[in-house]
Enzyme design. Structure first.
Site, short mmCIF file in Angstrom:
data_model
loop_
_atom_site.label_atom_id
_atom_site.label_comp_id
_atom_site.label_asym_id
_atom_site.label_seq_id
_atom_site.Cartn_x
_atom_site.Cartn_y
_atom_site.Cartn_z
N SER A 30 0.88 -1.18 0.00
CA SER A 30 0.00 0.00 0.00
C SER A 30 0.90 1.21 0.00
CB SER A 30 -0.86 0.00 1.26
OG SER A 30 -1.45 1.28 1.46
N TYR A 38 -1.38 -0.87 10.50
CA TYR A 38 -1.52 -1.05 9.04
C TYR A 38 -0.29 -0.48 8.32
CZ TYR A 38 -3.68 -1.14 4.40
OH TYR A 38 -3.95 -1.39 3.08
#
Ligand code: NAI
Length: 257
Positions: free
Chosen positions: A149, A162
């Site tokens: 990501s 995350y």
């Protein structure tokens, strides 16, 4: 090699974790359109069966749904054995399964941290280790794609686990690329920005999210999961034969700011 034929995946066996929905579904569809047989895997097999049969109907490629919990080494072993028995050895692995839970660090429980790190990093480690060993033994090379990501290098509040997991996923990609280059296994990372998927839907379809998308993303929109196909096929095919350890953002320009 004729330019387009180097994207051809006919005869290849591909695995896409978390391929029943969102970005993984887009990747699985793209690999099947390029000719690969595709295994779509998630914790609940039933959550992948519709995607597998839709992909088979749309592309004519063999497409299979299997159960897999990427955080569980025993499940990983069983899954690889089942895949190999059904379709033959794996040529392409896409570590796409992932999860996010937003939480301030002061509020985050240890179990929550572990869940995200286990799914987003340990899962890619366990499955890649098993699959790459098969690729190395077979001496026919292979391709591994890790879906990280832009959170690997852009930080947001409430996203400590995350962001940490995606940064770790990126570095894991590079070490795998170094260690497995000798086996002709290319390992690369895709770093998506906002895609409209079950994971992001609540945020990007809210008023606040829609405003944030216009402010953050130069292209002023989120991506459709189908827009991942071209990059995924390139990284899964001989079109990327000299590309390894690479990081490929696909974010409408968001990380340029
Ligand atoms: P999604 O929620 O549609 O897909 C995640 C998939 O992972 C689901 O199919 C889920 O069943 C599977 N999964 C979760 N835990 C698992 C486990 N332990 N074992 C096997 N499968 C498991 O969400 P999305 O958005 O398609 O996410 C796919 C990947 O893309 C994730 O790694 C995510 O972090 C990444 N990503 C998504 C972005 C977005 O805007 N949607 C942006 C950047 C990265």
């Amino acid at each position: 090699m004729i330019a387009l034929s180097c994207f051809d995946l006919s005869g290849k066996v591909a695995v896409v974790t978390g391929g029943g929905s969102g970005i993984g579904r887009g990747i699985a569809q793209g690999l099947a359109e390029a000719g690969a047989s595709v295994v779509i895997a998630s914790r609940r097999r039933e959550s992948c069966t519709d995607a597998a049969s839709e992909i088979a109907d749309a592309t004519g490629a063999r497409s299979l749904a299997l159960a897999l919990d990427v955080t569980d080494a025993a499940s990983v072993d069983t899954f690889v054995d089942e895949t190999t028995a059904e379709l033959g050895s794996i040529d392409i692995l896409v570590n796409n399964a992932g999860m996010i839970e937003e939480q301030l660090i002061f509020e985050m429980a240890e179990e929550q941290w572990d869940r995200m790190l286990d799914t987003n990093v340990k899962g890619a480690f366990l499955l890649s280790k098993k699959v790459a060993a098969g690729m190395a033994n077979r001496a026919r090379g292979g391709k591994i794609i890790n879906v990280a990501s832009i959170a690997a290098y852009v930080a947001w509040p409430k996203m400590s686990a995350y962001c940490a997991s995606k940064a770790a996923c990126l570095q894991l990609t590079k070490v795998m690329a170094l260690e497995w280059a000798r086996y002709d296994i290319q390992v690369n990372a895709i770093l998506p920005g906002y895609f409209l998927t079950p994971m992001s839907r609540d945020f990007v379809t809210s008023d606040e999210g829609a405003r944030a998308v216009k402010a953050m993303i130069p292209m002023r929109r989120v991506a459709d999961p189908s827009e991942i196909k071209g990059l995924a096929v390139m990284l899964a095919s001989s079109a990327s034969s000299f590309i390894t350890g690479g990081e490929f953002t696909i974010d409408g320009g968001q990380s340029c700011r």
